[in-house]
Design an enzyme around this catalytic site. Structure first.
Site, PDB file in Angstrom:
ATOM      1  N   GLU A 113       0.860  -1.021   0.049  1.00 29.05           N
ATOM      2  CA  GLU A 113      -0.038  -0.033   0.078  1.00 29.05           C
ATOM      3  C   GLU A 113       0.845   1.035   0.029  1.00 29.05           C
ATOM      4  O   GLU A 113       2.009   1.230   0.117  1.00 29.05           O
ATOM      5  CB  GLU A 113      -0.858  -0.005   1.214  1.00 29.05           C
ATOM      6  CG  GLU A 113      -2.233  -0.483   1.175  1.00 29.05           C
ATOM      7  CD  GLU A 113      -3.193   0.184   0.206  1.00 29.05           C
ATOM      8  OE1 GLU A 113      -2.774   1.244  -0.183  1.00 29.05           O
ATOM      9  OE2 GLU A 113      -4.403  -0.084   0.204  1.00 29.05           O
ATOM     10  N   ASN A 161      -5.179   4.674   8.192  1.00 26.43           N
ATOM     11  CA  ASN A 161      -5.109   4.093   6.907  1.00 26.43           C
ATOM     12  C   ASN A 161      -4.166   4.893   6.148  1.00 26.43           C
ATOM     13  O   ASN A 161      -3.035   5.258   6.286  1.00 26.43           O
ATOM     14  CB  ASN A 161      -6.430   3.725   6.353  1.00 26.43           C
ATOM     15  CG  ASN A 161      -6.119   2.356   5.600  1.00 26.43           C
ATOM     16  OD1 ASN A 161      -5.675   1.705   5.655  1.00 26.43           O
ATOM     17  ND2 ASN A 161      -7.270   2.385   4.472  1.00 26.43           N
ATOM     18  N   ASP A 199     -10.310  -3.827  15.467  1.00 26.26           N
ATOM     19  CA  ASP A 199     -10.955  -4.908  15.963  1.00 26.26           C
ATOM     20  C   ASP A 199     -12.058  -5.247  15.012  1.00 26.26           C
ATOM     21  O   ASP A 199     -13.225  -5.845  15.399  1.00 26.26           O
ATOM     22  CB  ASP A 199     -11.591  -4.494  17.528  1.00 26.26           C
ATOM     23  CG  ASP A 199     -10.671  -4.049  18.433  1.00 26.26           C
ATOM     24  OD1 ASP A 199      -9.512  -4.656  18.471  1.00 26.26           O
ATOM     25  OD2 ASP A 199     -10.593  -3.182  19.063  1.00 26.26           O
ATOM     26  N   ASN A 242      -9.537   6.152   2.522  1.00 25.84           N
ATOM     27  CA  ASN A 242      -8.453   5.459   1.528  1.00 25.84           C
ATOM     28  C   ASN A 242      -7.947   6.775   0.813  1.00 25.84           C
ATOM     29  O   ASN A 242      -7.474   7.701   1.403  1.00 25.84           O
ATOM     30  CB  ASN A 242      -9.028   4.327   0.791  1.00 25.84           C
ATOM     31  CG  ASN A 242      -8.453   2.870   1.263  1.00 25.84           C
ATOM     32  OD1 ASN A 242      -7.498   2.769   1.325  1.00 25.84           O
ATOM     33  ND2 ASN A 242      -9.520   2.185   1.297  1.00 25.84           N
ATOM     34  N   ASP A 271      -9.984   2.341  -3.907  1.00 29.32           N
ATOM     35  CA  ASP A 271      -8.978   2.181  -2.819  1.00 29.32           C
ATOM     36  C   ASP A 271      -7.987   3.323  -2.904  1.00 29.32           C
ATOM     37  O   ASP A 271      -8.432   4.491  -2.670  1.00 29.32           O
ATOM     38  CB  ASP A 271      -8.113   0.974  -2.857  1.00 29.32           C
ATOM     39  CG  ASP A 271      -7.469   0.472  -1.624  1.00 29.32           C
ATOM     40  OD1 ASP A 271      -6.802   1.267  -1.070  1.00 29.32           O
ATOM     41  OD2 ASP A 271      -7.216  -0.725  -1.361  1.00 29.32           O
TER      42      ASP A 271
END
Length: 309
Positions: A18, A109, A127, A160, A214
């Site tokens: 990523e 992220n 989680d 994202n 994404d």
């Protein structure tokens, strides 16, 4: 146009790459492997991939890497923003999101820096084992400057990719689960957002063809290039009309993000990964988790900014 793998993962190793970032000063591609908890610097001239294994908690994973103006790199991992000294491989925590008001625990992220050197990073709930089943609207977007973390937008499900328009008056930002690219009016001097709206909405009947948005980048014409995970594509959209302009097909399903690079900023670099959700079988010459270079697109991008604090 040609699509060529430039980095392939070791045989039998599962990776999830990523956050590609083209570092102009070294003509190298930076990226992270979330699964392997590593950061990479692939040099285009020598075709060598330097790798650093991060000394981080086994339950966290890196999500982005960007250069720091004063030297070294900024890496986010879990809930922490850290400085990475490449030579010594030392990772030093600078800030975290523990002080940001939230009803749930979240993790960092994707993210990028604006032209003032602030780092912008999105979050999503921790989680949750099945990322496709995230509870809605529990993530948010923050900016980080001088170790000060500020919430800038909320009610986001899976943060994202992001990019700014050339005039820096618009921030584009992906919320993956509703399959939307949002747009905000952006004040580059204050770092404030306003006028939230949907610039690109993936059609409900396009899951088989466009998958889920994404990471993304922007070209000098103002069009957005977004990695479409699950279907192995990068799609180009006009954010003014929301119209799909073209797509690029890859030999793997898990295309995760993209950025422009190369000496003339006219090459598109695309990361990929594998997971139980993607379930991409390594039955071809190009394994999932490869890095690709796309040439001959006829468009260019601009260098991304660095962290200045």
């Amino acid at each position: 146009m040609s699509v060529t793998p430039v980095v392939k993962p070791p045989s039998g190793v599962t990776v999830f790459l990523e956050g590609p970032y083209w570092e102009v000063s070294t003509q190298s591609l930076l990226y992270v492997d979330m699964t392997g908890k590593t950061v990479h610097r692939w040099n285009a001239a020598t075709n060598t991939d330097e790798v650093i294994n991060l000394d981080i908690d086994e339950k966290t994973r890196p999500s982005l890497i960007v250069p720091r103006q004063s030297g070294g790199y900024i890496v986010t991992h879990g809930r922490t923003v850290s400085h990475l000294d490449w030579s010594s491989r030392n990772l030093t925590a600078l800030a975290n999101i523990d002080g940001v008001e939230s009803d749930v625990k979240v993790l960092f992220n994707d993210g990028k820096c604006d032209s003032k050197g602030r780092l912008w990073a999105g979050t999503f709930p921790a989680d949750v084992k099945d990322i496709s089943n995230l509870p809605p609207n529990q993530g948010f977007l923050v900016s980080i400057a001088e170790a000060n973390v500020q919430k800038q937008a909320d009610k986001i499900t899976l943060s994202n990719g992001m990019a700014w328009s050339a005039d820096e008056k618009t921030l584009y930002f992906v919320d993956s689960i509703p399959r939307e690219i949002l747009a905000f009016d952006f004040d580059v001097n204050t770092g404030q957002l306003s006028n939230r709206r949907v610039a690109v909405a993936f059609p409900p009947d396009s899951k088989e063809t466009l998958g889920m948005p994404d990471g993304l980048t922007i070209d000098t014409d103002g069009n957005l290039w977004v990695a479409c995970i699950l279907v192995g594509k990068v799609a180009c959209f006009d954010p003014q009309s929301g119209k799909l302009l073209r797509t690029i097909q890859f030999p793997v399903k898990g295309t995760t993000s993209c950025c422009f690079g190369g000496e003339n900023m006219d090459e598109l670099y695309v990361t990929s990964g594998n997971s139980a959700v993607i379930n991409d079988k390594a039955d071809g010459e190009v394994p999932p988790g490869s890095v690709f270079r796309v040439t001959g697109l006829g468009v260019k991008g601009c260098p991304d900014h660095v962290y200045q604090n």
